[in-house]
Design a protein around this motif. Structure first.
Motif, PDB file in Angstrom:
ATOM      1  N   ARG A  22       0.850  -1.200   0.000  1.00  0.00           N
ATOM      2  CA  ARG A  22       0.000   0.000   0.000  1.00  0.00           C
ATOM      3  C   ARG A  22       0.885   1.250   0.000  1.00  0.00           C
ATOM      4  O   ARG A  22       1.860   1.328   0.731  1.00  0.00           O
ATOM      5  CB  ARG A  22      -0.912   0.005   1.220  1.00  0.00           C
ATOM      6  N   SER A  39      -0.966   2.943  -6.050  1.00  0.00           N
ATOM      7  CA  SER A  39      -1.596   3.603  -4.893  1.00  0.00           C
ATOM      8  C   SER A  39      -0.677   4.626  -4.230  1.00  0.00           C
ATOM      9  O   SER A  39      -0.846   4.933  -3.052  1.00  0.00           O
ATOM     10  CB  SER A  39      -2.048   2.557  -3.863  1.00  0.00           C
ATOM     11  N   ARG A  72      -2.056   7.218  -1.914  1.00  0.00           N
ATOM     12  CA  ARG A  72      -3.435   6.816  -1.618  1.00  0.00           C
ATOM     13  C   ARG A  72      -3.465   5.449  -0.936  1.00  0.00           C
ATOM     14  O   ARG A  72      -4.431   4.703  -1.084  1.00  0.00           O
ATOM     15  CB  ARG A  72      -4.268   6.743  -2.906  1.00  0.00           C
ATOM     16  N   GLU A 117      -3.987   4.548   2.059  1.00  0.00           N
ATOM     17  CA  GLU A 117      -5.061   4.323   3.032  1.00  0.00           C
ATOM     18  C   GLU A 117      -6.383   3.981   2.348  1.00  0.00           C
ATOM     19  O   GLU A 117      -7.325   3.507   3.009  1.00  0.00           O
ATOM     20  CB  GLU A 117      -5.237   5.567   3.910  1.00  0.00           C
ATOM     21  N   GLN A 118      -6.489   4.177   1.031  1.00  0.00           N
ATOM     22  CA  GLN A 118      -7.722   3.848   0.321  1.00  0.00           C
ATOM     23  C   GLN A 118      -7.867   2.354   0.061  1.00  0.00           C
ATOM     24  O   GLN A 118      -8.955   1.878  -0.263  1.00  0.00           O
ATOM     25  CB  GLN A 118      -7.781   4.609  -1.013  1.00  0.00           C
ATOM     26  N   SER A 137      -7.659  -1.624   1.423  1.00  0.00           N
ATOM     27  CA  SER A 137      -7.821  -2.366   2.673  1.00  0.00           C
ATOM     28  C   SER A 137      -6.835  -3.520   2.785  1.00  0.00           C
ATOM     29  O   SER A 137      -6.823  -4.230   3.800  1.00  0.00           O
ATOM     30  CB  SER A 137      -9.251  -2.903   2.784  1.00  0.00           C
TER      31      SER A 137
END
Length: 395
Positions: free
Chosen positions: A129, A134, A137, A139-140, A142
């Motif tokens: 992540r 990403s 981003r 934290e967008q 899971s």
């Protein structure tokens, strides 16, 4: 229970390569030798998702078992292997992952003028992540951004190694298929066909002129706008030199032209300077400096048509005592996003590891790594530190 979890992992993160090579022993299986190994480690990551504002720090344990089958007959070798990597983040379980890698290589010395090498890989892996698609981003998501990557390639070499001229001909095919199935993420799935040739012309006993022609055809499986796919063709023409002037120095330097032509008229094509450089310098028998620099056109990770990248790396391995060595590494790269974007990212990294060959088959490493991104998009800036302790055991 948490204390037990941490205590059990103290021996258990990231396995690196030390300058002290392990002399692994194998298990005789009748024609094949089996080489098992196990890596375990513990690390602390100060910014797991590489975020500017939403930093997550966590301890993590990593377990890396590996099995490699090797068959040697004459000058020929076949190697087949499997590696599993399991990581558990104590304070960020969303970032836990399990990667699988299957690999196979074969090298055949057919006669003095003909050689053939083959390789195949299948990876069930992930992008952490806050990396790749990403960036900024993390934290967008899971969970880590998982994918399947398959590749096969073969190289046929003609000409004796001592002859005035020789040539390598290479063909390869690879696919990348991400597991997230939304339209925005499906745009990354692609297939790449690679054709290449390198001609070597010996001008001195340890020096060759080289002439490279490289072609890549990149086809994407899906485009949000069918009239503007990211499909492209890349062509590289390079002339250079490879040398081994002394026992202390080997290297290569190549320069030429790179073109990237998109099949959609609305995309921004590229034609420019292409270059690559690599030097291995060993001023002492127990000290090695490895310098690498190159330019590249990378596929977009969601912004622009492609990424023009310049990369510089240096690694220094030094053996201080019979069982103790250090590795120092540093790198810098600049990513310029091209085609409807003015984004520029400066990426810097520095690392250090202390390597201790506890026994012939046991390598212990204590490491520190720092990396950061400085972009003209402030929202994706970050810095991160990772401390690690790892151990790798072979037979």
């Amino acid at each position: 229970m948490r204390k037990l979890h941490v205590a059990a992992a103290i021996c258990s993160v990231f396995i690196g390569k030390g300058v002290l090579a392990q002399e692994a022993a194998g298990i005789d299986l009748g024609g094949f030798e089996l080489y098992p190994s196990l890596g375990v480690g513990l690390s602390h990551d100060s910014n797991v998702i590489r975020s500017e504002d939403n930093e997550i720090d966590s301890w993590a344990s990593t377990v890396i078992p590996e099995l490699v089958l090797v068959n040697n007959y004459g000058l020929n070798q076949i190697q087949v292997g499997y590696r599993l990597t399991r990581a558990d983040y104590f304070d960020s379980t969303d970032d836990d992952y399990t990667d699988h890698l299957f690999f196979a290589d074969a090298a055949f010395d057919l006669n003095v003028r003909n050689r053939l090498s083959l390789t195949a890989n299948y990876e069930d892996g992930h992008d952490a992540r806050g990396t790749s698609f990403s960036i900024g981003r993390g934290e967008q998501l899971s969970s880590p951004d998982t994918y399947k990557n398959s590749s096969v390639s073969g190289t046929y070499s003609y000409g004796a190694l001592s002859s005035k001229g020789r040539i390598d001909l290479t063909a390869g095919y690879s696919t990348v298929d991400y597991d997230i199935d939304t339209d925005a993420y499906r745009t990354r799935d692609r297939k790449t066909t690679n054709l290449a040739s390198t001609f070597y012309y010996q001008v001195m006993p340890a020096t060759d002129l080289t002439f490279d022609v490289i072609y890549n055809d990149i086809e994407y499986d899906f485009a949000i706008d069918p009239t503007a796919p990211l499909d492209s063709e890349e062509t590289r023409l390079l002339v250079g030199v490879e040398w081994e002037s002394t026992a202390q120095t080997t290297g290569y330097a190549k320069i030429g032209n790179r073109k990237k032509d998109f099949k959609a008229e609305g995309r921004e094509n590229f034609s420019g300077l292409d270059w690559t450089l690599g030097v291995i310098w060993s001023p002492l028998t127990y000290s090695i400096v490895d310098i690498t620099a190159f330019t590249n056109t990378n596929e977009t990770n969601g912004e622009g048509d492609f990424i023009e990248t310049n990369t510089y790396r240096v690694t220094w391995d030094h053996e201080w005592l019979e069982r103790v060595s250090t590795t120092v590494r540093a790198s810098y790269s600049e990513d310029k996003y091209t085609g409807g974007s003015d984004r520029v990212d400066d990426n810097m990294a520095f690392g250090f590891s202390l390597n201790y060959q506890m026994q012939r088959n046991v390598l212990v490493q204590l490491g520190y790594d720092y990396d950061e991104r400085d972009s003209n998009r402030d929202v994706i800036d970050y810095d991160r530190s990772v401390f690690s302790l790892s151990m790798r055991v072979t037979l």
